[in-house]
Design a protein around this motif. Sequence first.
Motif, PDB file in Angstrom:
ATOM      1  N   GLN A   1       0.827  -1.202   0.000  1.00  9.37           N
ATOM      2  CA  GLN A   1       0.000   0.000   0.000  1.00  9.37           C
ATOM      3  C   GLN A   1       0.867   1.260   0.000  1.00  9.37           C
ATOM      4  O   GLN A   1       0.581   2.225  -0.726  1.00  9.37           O
ATOM      5  CB  GLN A   1      -0.924  -0.007   1.216  1.00  9.37           C
ATOM      6  N   LEU A   2       1.900   1.258   0.815  1.00 10.44           N
ATOM      7  CA  LEU A   2       2.818   2.395   0.887  1.00 10.44           C
ATOM      8  C   LEU A   2       3.443   2.680  -0.478  1.00 10.44           C
ATOM      9  O   LEU A   2       3.472   3.826  -0.943  1.00 10.44           O
ATOM     10  CB  LEU A   2       3.912   2.114   1.923  1.00 10.44           C
ATOM     11  N   LEU A   3       3.947   1.641  -1.126  1.00 10.44           N
ATOM     12  CA  LEU A   3       4.589   1.811  -2.420  1.00 10.44           C
ATOM     13  C   LEU A   3       3.585   2.257  -3.478  1.00 10.44           C
ATOM     14  O   LEU A   3       3.896   3.094  -4.336  1.00 10.44           O
ATOM     15  CB  LEU A   3       5.274   0.510  -2.841  1.00 10.44           C
ATOM     16  N   ALA A   4       2.372   1.703  -3.414  1.00 17.19           N
ATOM     17  CA  ALA A   4       1.346   2.090  -4.375  1.00 17.19           C
ATOM     18  C   ALA A   4       0.972   3.557  -4.219  1.00 17.19           C
ATOM     19  O   ALA A   4       0.773   4.277  -5.210  1.00 17.19           O
ATOM     20  CB  ALA A   4       0.110   1.206  -4.201  1.00 17.19           C
ATOM     21  N   GLU A   5       0.898   4.028  -2.981  1.00 17.82           N
ATOM     22  CA  GLU A   5       0.580   5.432  -2.736  1.00 17.82           C
ATOM     23  C   GLU A   5       1.678   6.339  -3.280  1.00 17.82           C
ATOM     24  O   GLU A   5       1.394   7.415  -3.832  1.00 17.82           O
ATOM     25  CB  GLU A   5       0.366   5.673  -1.248  1.00 17.82           C
ATOM     26  N   GLU A   6       2.926   5.897  -3.138  1.00 11.89           N
ATOM     27  CA  GLU A   6       4.025   6.697  -3.671  1.00 11.89           C
ATOM     28  C   GLU A   6       3.966   6.755  -5.195  1.00 11.89           C
ATOM     29  O   GLU A   6       4.181   7.804  -5.801  1.00 11.89           O
ATOM     30  CB  GLU A   6       5.360   6.132  -3.189  1.00 11.89           C
ATOM     31  N   ILE A   7       3.673   5.620  -5.807  1.00  9.47           N
ATOM     32  CA  ILE A   7       3.568   5.597  -7.260  1.00  9.47           C
ATOM     33  C   ILE A   7       2.431   6.498  -7.739  1.00  9.47           C
ATOM     34  O   ILE A   7       2.536   7.198  -8.739  1.00  9.47           O
ATOM     35  CB  ILE A   7       3.365   4.142  -7.767  1.00  9.47           C
ATOM     36  N   ASN A   8       1.338   6.488  -7.019  1.00 15.11           N
ATOM     37  CA  ASN A   8       0.185   7.285  -7.392  1.00 15.11           C
ATOM     38  C   ASN A   8       0.277   8.737  -6.977  1.00 15.11           C
ATOM     39  O   ASN A   8      -0.637   9.531  -7.217  1.00 15.11           O
ATOM     40  CB  ASN A   8      -1.089   6.660  -6.802  1.00 15.11           C
TER      41      ASN A   8
END
Length: 223
Positions: free
Chosen positions: A211-218
């Motif tokens: 989730q953390l990485l996905a938020e950074e990507i988004n």
Amino acid sequence: MIRTIVFDMDGTLIDSEALILNAWKEIAAQNQIADIEQTLIECIGINTKETKAVFRQTYGDDFPYEKYSKMASALYRTEIEKNGLPVKPGVYELFDFLKENRYRIGLASSTRVDVVKSEMESIGLLDAFEVIVGGDMVTHSKPHPEIYLKSCELLGVSPCGCYAVEDSPNGIRSAYHAGMKVLMVPDLLPSDAELLRLLYKECKDLLEVKQLLAEEINGLSVS
């Protein structure tokens, strides 16, 4: 944006440390070895050489570590053969995400490299790693930063541009002093005030790492 990530193995990707602890508890009960749980906790994240030193410092130079270690390993292997190697929650979801988003992935484990490769193959993740560094490939054990520095060197990336995912205090100190951004997913030991100062983020499990990485990507803000 960071697109390189290096994982610890035991206690981070596979639920092995609890199995090892249970095996040693059985050996300790059979052989009247005191305070085995505390001794094993001190050994989390370090290599075999350093583990042996901890045991001999605790129980004396004549402590037959090799004998009991082989017995504990046999119990550990029997449990795995019977029930399979347990993976931590979120492993496959996270690795699918990393593959889809073209992360470069490494592994830095205090365990011997042949064992690391065997265990990662058994859970279907061996091919996910571009680089694997085992404890027998470095001179200094965690918490020394050597193993993470070597991982970053082999990946050809600067440590400051790389995440490390760890569960243990020794591993966290190793990655932090290598200059990496450390994500902690606690296993047997919780975080404390000292560790929190070293972390980029504490995540309750690997799904939260995803989730953390996905938020950074988004491009979303992360508290």
